[in-house]
Design a protein around this motif. Structure first.
Motif, PDB file in Angstrom:
ATOM      1  N   THR A  85      -5.770 -36.492  31.882  1.00 21.32           N
ATOM      2  CA  THR A  85      -5.161 -37.232  30.772  1.00 21.32           C
ATOM      3  C   THR A  85      -4.598 -38.546  31.276  1.00 21.32           C
ATOM      4  O   THR A  85      -4.776 -39.597  30.649  1.00 21.32           O
ATOM      5  N   PHE A  86      -3.910 -38.477  32.415  1.00 20.32           N
ATOM      6  CA  PHE A  86      -3.309 -39.670  32.965  1.00 20.32           C
ATOM      7  C   PHE A  86      -4.381 -40.708  33.325  1.00 20.32           C
ATOM      8  O   PHE A  86      -4.227 -41.905  33.056  1.00 20.32           O
ATOM      9  N   ILE A  87      -5.495 -40.252  33.919  1.00 19.43           N
ATOM     10  CA  ILE A  87      -6.602 -41.158  34.269  1.00 19.43           C
ATOM     11  C   ILE A  87      -7.113 -41.875  33.031  1.00 19.43           C
ATOM     12  O   ILE A  87      -7.337 -43.089  33.029  1.00 19.43           O
ATOM     13  N   LEU A  88      -7.258 -41.124  31.941  1.00 15.65           N
ATOM     14  CA  LEU A  88      -7.813 -41.715  30.729  1.00 15.65           C
ATOM     15  C   LEU A  88      -6.821 -42.705  30.104  1.00 15.65           C
ATOM     16  O   LEU A  88      -7.216 -43.785  29.650  1.00 15.65           O
ATOM     17  N   ILE A  89      -5.537 -42.353  30.115  1.00 14.45           N
ATOM     18  CA  ILE A  89      -4.535 -43.290  29.589  1.00 14.45           C
ATOM     19  C   ILE A  89      -4.514 -44.549  30.457  1.00 14.45           C
ATOM     20  O   ILE A  89      -4.465 -45.669  29.963  1.00 14.45           O
ATOM     21  N   MET A  90      -4.608 -44.337  31.762  1.00 11.54           N
ATOM     22  CA  MET A  90      -4.619 -45.466  32.699  1.00 11.54           C
ATOM     23  C   MET A  90      -5.808 -46.386  32.433  1.00 11.54           C
ATOM     24  O   MET A  90      -5.667 -47.613  32.440  1.00 11.54           O
ATOM     25  N   SER A  91      -6.977 -45.803  32.173  1.00  9.86           N
ATOM     26  CA  SER A  91      -8.148 -46.652  31.944  1.00  9.86           C
ATOM     27  C   SER A  91      -8.038 -47.331  30.578  1.00  9.86           C
ATOM     28  O   SER A  91      -8.597 -48.403  30.367  1.00  9.86           O
ATOM     29  N   SER A  92      -7.273 -46.717  29.680  1.00  4.98           N
ATOM     30  CA  SER A  92      -6.983 -47.378  28.413  1.00  4.98           C
ATOM     31  C   SER A  92      -6.128 -48.615  28.657  1.00  4.98           C
ATOM     32  O   SER A  92      -6.308 -49.642  28.015  1.00  4.98           O
ATOM     33  N   VAL A  93      -5.194 -48.481  29.598  1.00  2.00           N
ATOM     34  CA  VAL A  93      -4.322 -49.612  29.918  1.00  2.00           C
ATOM     35  C   VAL A  93      -5.120 -50.762  30.512  1.00  2.00           C
ATOM     36  O   VAL A  93      -4.978 -51.916  30.087  1.00  2.00           O
ATOM     37  N   THR A  94      -6.012 -50.453  31.471  1.00  2.00           N
ATOM     38  CA  THR A  94      -6.794 -51.544  32.049  1.00  2.00           C
ATOM     39  C   THR A  94      -7.689 -52.185  30.983  1.00  2.00           C
ATOM     40  O   THR A  94      -7.911 -53.387  31.002  1.00  2.00           O
ATOM     41  N   MET A  95      -8.154 -51.356  30.027  1.00  2.00           N
ATOM     42  CA  MET A  95      -8.970 -51.913  28.943  1.00  2.00           C
ATOM     43  C   MET A  95      -8.162 -52.886  28.101  1.00  2.00           C
ATOM     44  O   MET A  95      -8.628 -53.987  27.796  1.00  2.00           O
ATOM     45  N   VAL A  96      -6.948 -52.493  27.754  1.00  2.00           N
ATOM     46  CA  VAL A  96      -6.166 -53.372  26.881  1.00  2.00           C
ATOM     47  C   VAL A  96      -5.740 -54.615  27.661  1.00  2.00           C
ATOM     48  O   VAL A  96      -5.615 -55.705  27.090  1.00  2.00           O
ATOM     49  N   LEU A  97      -5.592 -54.491  28.971  1.00  2.00           N
ATOM     50  CA  LEU A  97      -5.304 -55.678  29.787  1.00  2.00           C
ATOM     51  C   LEU A  97      -6.514 -56.608  29.816  1.00  2.00           C
ATOM     52  O   LEU A  97      -6.370 -57.834  29.799  1.00  2.00           O
ATOM     53  N   ALA A  98      -7.720 -56.015  29.835  1.00  2.00           N
ATOM     54  CA  ALA A  98      -8.936 -56.833  29.784  1.00  2.00           C
ATOM     55  C   ALA A  98      -9.006 -57.600  28.465  1.00  2.00           C
ATOM     56  O   ALA A  98      -9.334 -58.789  28.434  1.00  2.00           O
TER      57      ALA A  98
END
Lengths: 332, 126
Positions: A85-98
């Motif tokens: 779950t944490f990995i997926l939330i983290m990759s969501s964060v990098t996406m929104v930063l992109a």
């Protein structure tokens, strides 16, 4: 350069070029797609809820099913899923930063954040594959009865001064006899259009014999008692149930049998996490396409990184669905 | 109008200086919520195991925390906060209404089927 025919309605409300709801066509349609996809997933999760309510007193307890962490031995319920779950939330964060970097037209930053998002997605899909593998392989094994119920094994041990029920694997006590009831039927041995899956390592007779010679081992049924634990049968009842009702030794889970309890649990697990995993996988593919477009400078030329934003919406949605799958499959 | 972001969360209680900062803030919040869920799931405090509205109190806490997470993912990561109210309502109200309807029907029916099994119209053969 315009490929749009002039219609004489320019400047009017429906003349094109205006953005209703101040969202571009692509973004709005992505939102509507997400609504429909959300309804699909809710359909699955609600169907899971239906089956669970139908067998509310005998449904498997998720904490006892998903207890493994790669490279570690022992009992760690939930830790690995929480990590996923944490990995997926983290990759969501990098996406929104992109997306944010895209708004500022910072190509290098968008490239790196997209890259990290893809890596996060791959780690997640890999973890899910591992989770599937562990679930299919199984833990302790069990005996399925004629009525399709699951009987598991264990013994009472003292732990911190309390009597707790500890599971025992079928392979630890089942008697091995030299002669098997039968061998696996293969195509080459008989009719070429008949074959069957691998046979269980033990027969019910071997398990019954092993159970009779190990006085400490008891059978645990699927029924959940008032303390929220599965009911443990008495020694006499254990022997009787295995002898009279045992039909098949089950190891692991597939679409037909499930050593953890109701086969429906395994069916929904494979279907829902599989459908979600498919979404993550397609999200990764789309992210890779967009990633290369970013590198090639497509969006620099367009002077807009909106495509990153649209794929971002999809990616966040995948994360959103996982939050619900996590709750309803692993926590509740 | 392009790319303005509303930078306050928790009804204005917490204001961020930039969108990037807000993203990290929301990440920290979501991580804390997930950690609470996992800890509750592992330890299962006895005090939360009593029945509330037909379900364990703990399960209600899980569902509420999940909805909280879903809210912040949608509002801040998907920038629903910055969309026009009409678009927001079209998406959110439609989904929420249909999902509640579906869940109600299926769970009600599931409970009924359970009762039919339990009350003895049909026996499960052991």
């Amino acid at each position: 350069m315009s490929t749009v025919a002039t219609t004489g309605t320019e400047g009017k409300a429906w003349g094109g070029g205006s953005k209703p709801l101040r969202a571009s066509y692509g973004k709005m349609m992505m939102w509507f797609f997400i609504v429909s996809d959300a309804l699909t997933f809710s359909g699955f999760l609600a169907a899971y809820g239906f089956s669970r309510f139908k067998f509310i007193d005998s449904w498997p307890i998720a904490d006892e099913v998903f207890t493994h962490v790669p490279f570690f031995h022992g009992n760690f319920p939930m830790i690995y899923v929480a990590f996923m779950t944490f990995i997926l939330i983290m990759s969501s964060v990098t996406m929104v930063l992109a997306v944010d970097a895209g708004h500022h037209m910072q190509k290098t930053k968008v490239t790196w954040y997209m890259f990290l998002t893809i890596i996060g997605g791959l780690i997640f899909v890999g973890s899910q594959a591992w989770e599937w593998g562990t679930f299919i392989k199984g833990d302790y094994g069990a005996v399925q009865t004629k009525g399709g119920n699951i009987l598991q094994f264990g013994e009472y041990v003292q732990k911190d001064g309390k009597k707790v029920f500890k599971r025992v694997a079928v392979s630890d006590f089942a008697a091995t006899s030299q002669y098997k009831d039968r061998v696996q039927h293969e195509r080459k041995n008989g009719l070429w259009f008949f074959s069957e899956g691998t046979l269980p390592d033990y027969t019910v007779a071997e398990v019954a014999k092993g159970l009779a010679s190990h006085n400490n081992i008891l059978v645990r049924s699927q029924i959940i008692n008032s303390e929220g634990e599965k009911t443990v049968l008495s020694r006499a009842e254990s022997l009787k149930q295995i002898k009279e009702n045992g039909q098949l030794v089950v190891q692991g889970a597939n679409l037909h049998v499930n050593e953890y309890g109701s086969p429906l649990f395994a069916d929904f697990f494979f279907f829902i996490t599989g459908f979600h995993g498919f979404h993550v996988f397609s999200g990764v593919i789309i992210n890779i396409i967009i990633f290369f477009n970013v590198i090639l400078g497509t969006y620099e030329k367009r002077k807009s990184y909106e495509m990153v934003e649209k794929v971002g919406l999809y990616w966040h949605f995948v994360d959103l669905v996982w939050v619900f799958v996590f709750t309803f499959f692993y926590l509740v | 109008m392009a790319h303005e972001h509303k930078l306050a969360i928790f009804r204005g209680l917490l204001k961020f200086k930039s969108n990037t900062q807000k993203i990290w803030g929301v990440l920290i919040f979501l991580t804390i919520v997930t950690a609470i869920e996992v800890l509750l799931g592992i330890y299962k405090p006895e005090s939360l195991m009593s029945q509330v509205l037909g379900m364990k109190g703990l399960n209600w806490i899980f569902i509420i925390l999940t909805l909280v997470k879903a809210y912040y993912i949608t509002w801040d990561f998907m920038h629903m906060r910055d969309e026009t109210p009409a678009l927001r309502r079209m998406v959110v109200w439609t989904a929420v209404f249909l999902i509640c309807y579906l869940i109600f029907i299926l769970l009600q029916e599931g409970g009924y089927v359970f009762d039919v099994y339990k009350e003895g119209f049909i026996k499960r053969d052991f």
